[in-house]
Design an enzyme around this catalytic site. Structure first.
Site, PDB file in Angstrom:
ATOM      1  N   LYS A 270      57.658  90.644  66.081  1.00 53.92           N
ATOM      2  CA  LYS A 270      57.435  89.344  66.682  1.00 53.92           C
ATOM      3  C   LYS A 270      58.409  88.767  66.062  1.00 53.92           C
ATOM      4  O   LYS A 270      58.420  88.885  65.119  1.00 53.92           O
ATOM      5  CB  LYS A 270      56.102  89.803  65.863  1.00 53.92           C
ATOM      6  N   LYS A 282      46.747  75.752  63.498  1.00 52.99           N
ATOM      7  CA  LYS A 282      46.114  75.616  62.229  1.00 52.99           C
ATOM      8  C   LYS A 282      45.768  74.323  61.296  1.00 52.99           C
ATOM      9  O   LYS A 282      46.309  73.804  61.266  1.00 52.99           O
ATOM     10  CB  LYS A 282      46.960  76.448  61.595  1.00 52.99           C
ATOM     11  N   GLU A 354      48.967  84.300  69.618  1.00 48.47           N
ATOM     12  CA  GLU A 354      50.140  84.226  70.330  1.00 48.47           C
ATOM     13  C   GLU A 354      50.951  85.664  70.207  1.00 48.47           C
ATOM     14  O   GLU A 354      51.980  85.340  71.119  1.00 48.47           O
ATOM     15  CB  GLU A 354      50.790  82.629  69.829  1.00 48.47           C
ATOM     16  N   ARG A 356      50.149  88.746  70.399  1.00 46.83           N
ATOM     17  CA  ARG A 356      50.089  89.546  71.065  1.00 46.83           C
ATOM     18  C   ARG A 356      50.719  89.356  72.620  1.00 46.83           C
ATOM     19  O   ARG A 356      50.678  89.902  73.724  1.00 46.83           O
ATOM     20  CB  ARG A 356      48.323  89.893  71.153  1.00 46.83           C
TER      21      ARG A 356
END
Length: 497
Positions: A270, A282, A354, A356
């Site tokens: 990733k 966030k 995001e 995944r």
């Protein structure tokens, strides 16, 4: 850093600026320490009785011991003898190398690898020595111009060993050097600021590795090529940023070419070079640490570097899907439905889940290699940090053999993981009324449902997922990337070569 063996028969005759020996608590000397103690007429024993207890990760510097030709004897505490393990040895080697650097010496000799340790070999201890030494020399300075300490002068470290075992040590040092170099590459990439270490930067780094190592062939797919592959989930995350996405394909082919009877091993990383959370933004506090959301990608690059340096006799493929997750008029919105490369649709309930979405298309892409096994590595969930803290990476797999091999590799490398559940019963939490699945499963078992999401894209091969959200970097005063799980991954690949 140059590593070698020191085969002088009498340890007291070794001429060096720093000679490292270990002692256990309760005044128990290791065999090398006993040799120096006899040569110096009990000087080391006397110190242990009066001022040094031998606790793990402590040290004492002794100078000009009578009967000993080394300028300094660095006594390293190893803790209780019955509790002495591989991790204690690696920490001791790092303490020794770090102290050599702080003492401003240019070379040293360690005897620590020669001390027997549970579930280790001389080769593995020599490997741990080289890796630990390289880790101790890492310094981030790419964007610093002031208050930088002078670079360490330490250039050479040797392992004291009998001549008959020198070849075994040399093999270990070669292995540990490659792992240490891979770890430090991963740390450097993680620590770089996100305005420098962009997806394009990661792609350029992969290309440089391809030029440095003949066994590596590198291809970097741009947006048009990613679109041609119909990676709709990955692109939906990338659309919120002005930084262009990249998809990196690195192929290590052994000197003899591809093996006819062994399918390749595939690593998937990733590569979110910055994760704001997108529209589901966030909190501001600690958001700067979201530059570390590409540490999975960094570990793939670091491992591929190690594999190439070792000239591993096994085909290994590294895949990295890299972009930023930013809020904009083009960004994903909660409630959007996107179509992944596999054709499965996903309802996005939280744009901060995001990783995944990026990984699922990379996992689908991996099918074309007909792999023996695929391992993805990602700073995927804060829930994994809640579950396991900062000691173990989270390991998810339905393949018991693959899972155990990875766990053993982690134990051997001192880069441990802990197996987490992956039962189908958790899949119900990903149910959506508007798509084939939702991208989150709610608060309960958040790291498990994230892995369950990825599992839906891996039915074509044996697969494992490493959630490194708690182990990829440190916060606070020691803030910085750790380079994990490069050691675990490299040891795993070595075991399968």
């Amino acid at each position: 850093m140059e590593f070698s063996t020191q085969t002088t028969t009498g340890l007291q005759q070794v001429r060096t600026a720093a000679l490292g020996v270990g002692v256990f608590t309760d005044g128990i000397l290791t065999p090398p320490a006993e040799i120096l103690d006899r040569a110096s007429e009990g000087a080391i024993s006397a110190v242990l009785k009066s001022e040094f207890k031998g606790k793990a990760n402590t040290h004492l510097v002794l100078r000009n011991l009578p009967g000993v030709k080394a300028e300094r004897i660095i006594v390293i505490g190893l803790g209780k003898q019955e509790a002495y393990k591989a991790a204690t040895h690696a920490a001791a080697e790092q303490t020794f190398a770090g102290l050599c650097a702080s003492l401003n010496v240019t070379e040293g000799v360690s005897t620590l690898a020669g001390v027997e340790c549970e579930n280790t070999s001389l080769r593995s201890r020599a490997s741990a020595m080289a890796t630990a030494a390289l880790r101790s020399q890492y310094r981030y300075e790419a964007t610093r111009t002031k208050d930088i300490e002078p670079a360490p002068r330490l250039k050479k470290l040797a392992v004291w060993v009998s001549r008959s075992k020198a070849d075994e040590v040399k093999e270990g040092l070669k292995e540990g050097t490659a792992i240490g170099n891979g770890v430090n590459l991963a740390r450097e990439l993680g620590d770089l600021p996100p305005n420098i270490c962009t997806p394009t930067y990661l792609g350029d780094t992969a290309k440089k590795l391809g030029k440095e190592f003949k066994s590596l062939k590198v291809e970097v797919l741009d947006r048009k090529k990613i679109e041609a592959e119909k990676m709709g989930a990955f692109l939906s995350v990338a659309n919120g940023s002005d930084e262009p996405p990249v998809f990196i394909v690195m192929r290590h082919t052994p000197k003899g070419g591809k093996s006819k009877d062994k399918a390749p091993l595939v690593l998937v990383g990733k590569g979110l070079t910055f994760d704001s959370g997108g529209i589901s933004i966030k909190p501001a506090a600690s958001m700067d640490e979201m530059k570390y959301d590409m540490c999975g990608a960094a570990s793939v690059l670091g491992t591929m570097r190690a594999v190439a340096e070792l000239e591993l006799d096994r085909e290994v493929i590294g895949l990295v899907a890299s972009c930023e997750n930013m809020p904009s008029g083009r960004a994903n919105k909660p409630g959007d439905v996107v179509t992944s490369m596999s054709g499965q649709t996903i309802e996005i309930l939280n744009t901060d889940a995001e990783g995944r979405l990026v990984l699922c298309d990379a996992l689908t892409y991996a099918e074309r290699f007909k792999p023996e096994a695929v391992i993805d590595i990602a700073t995927l969930t804060g829930a994994c940090v809640v579950a396991l803290g900062h000691v173990n990476s989270g390991l998810f797999s339905k393949d018991d053999k693959l899972a155990e091999d990875l766990l053993e590799a982690g134990r051997n490398a001192g880069d441990t993981a802990w197996r987490m559940p992956l039962e189908d019963a958790y899949q119900e939490q990903l149910r959506s009324n508007f798509a084939d699945m939702a991208n989150i499963g709610g608060m309960p078992a958040g790291s498990v449902t994230a892995a369950c999401f990825l599992a839906r894209y891996t039915s074509a091969y044996s697969w494992a997922h490493l959630d490194i959200a708690g182990t990829a970097w440190k916060s606070g005063k020691e803030k910085g990337a750790t380079g994990r799980p490069v050691p675990l991954l490299t040891h795993f690949l070595l075991s399968r070569s």
